[in-house]
Design a protein around this motif. Structure first.
Motif, PDB file in Angstrom:
ATOM      1  N   GLY A 188      -2.538   6.305  -2.263  1.00 21.24           N
ATOM      2  CA  GLY A 188      -3.814   5.831  -1.772  1.00 21.24           C
ATOM      3  C   GLY A 188      -4.258   4.521  -2.396  1.00 21.24           C
ATOM      4  O   GLY A 188      -5.437   4.165  -2.318  1.00 21.24           O
TER       5      GLY A 188
ATOM      6  N   GLU B 196       0.841   4.993   0.704  1.00 20.16           N
ATOM      7  CA  GLU B 196       0.034   6.003   1.396  1.00 20.16           C
ATOM      8  C   GLU B 196      -0.179   7.248   0.546  1.00 20.16           C
ATOM      9  O   GLU B 196      -1.265   7.814   0.519  1.00 20.16           O
ATOM     10  CB  GLU B 196       0.689   6.388   2.733  1.00 20.16           C
ATOM     11  CG  GLU B 196       0.580   5.323   3.794  1.00 20.16           C
ATOM     12  CD  GLU B 196      -0.839   5.055   4.241  1.00 20.16           C
ATOM     13  OE1 GLU B 196      -1.666   5.990   4.294  1.00 20.16           O
ATOM     14  OE2 GLU B 196      -1.135   3.874   4.517  1.00 20.16           O
TER      15      GLU B 196
ATOM     16  N   HIS C 156       0.844  -1.195   0.000  1.00 23.81           N
ATOM     17  CA  HIS C 156       0.000   0.000   0.000  1.00 23.81           C
ATOM     18  C   HIS C 156       0.884   1.251   0.000  1.00 23.81           C
ATOM     19  O   HIS C 156       1.766   1.395   0.845  1.00 23.81           O
ATOM     20  CB  HIS C 156      -0.942   0.016   1.197  1.00 23.81           C
ATOM     21  CG  HIS C 156      -1.907   1.153   1.133  1.00 23.81           C
ATOM     22  ND1 HIS C 156      -2.986   1.163   0.278  1.00 23.81           N
ATOM     23  CD2 HIS C 156      -1.935   2.319   1.795  1.00 23.81           C
ATOM     24  CE1 HIS C 156      -3.634   2.302   0.419  1.00 23.81           C
ATOM     25  NE2 HIS C 156      -3.016   3.016   1.340  1.00 23.81           N
TER      26      HIS C 156
END
Length: 104
Positions: A12, A9, A7
């Motif tokens: 997103g 950040e 993932h």
């Protein structure tokens, strides 16, 4: 499938993260990865639309802002959001050819 994606950040979304060269993965794993990527990739336009809404809100704030320092901060935030959108489009387009293999 988590081990093949990380993932991000800032963006997103989850992005591919491989420990081996693509050809070292068995074909069934490649297909599973491609299927998962296609699902993630399909969400990119929605993420871009979300970020564009933030840009529009910040531009509206900017048009009413009289404080120079605050205007600079808003411009910087808008610039960062635009950079994220650009990176998302790169991920979306760069991997389009790979994603088409899922449908072959």
């Amino acid at each position: 499938m988590v081990e093949y994606f990380t993932h991000d950040e800032r963006l997103g979304i989850s992005i591919p993260s491989f420990d081996w060269n693509w050809g070292q993965y068995p074909e069934h794993v490649q297909q599973t990865i491609l299927y998962q990527w296609e699902k993630i990739r399909g969400k990119i336009p929605d993420r871009i639309a979300e970020l564009e809404e933030f840009i529009n809100m910040k531009q509206a704030q900017l048009s009413d802002e009289g404080n120079f320092i605050k205007s600079c901060e808003l411009n910087s935030e808008i610039s960062e959001l635009a950079s994220i959108i650009n990176d998302l489009w790169l991920w979306y387009r760069t991997n389009q050819d790979i994603s088409e293999k899922v449908h072959l």
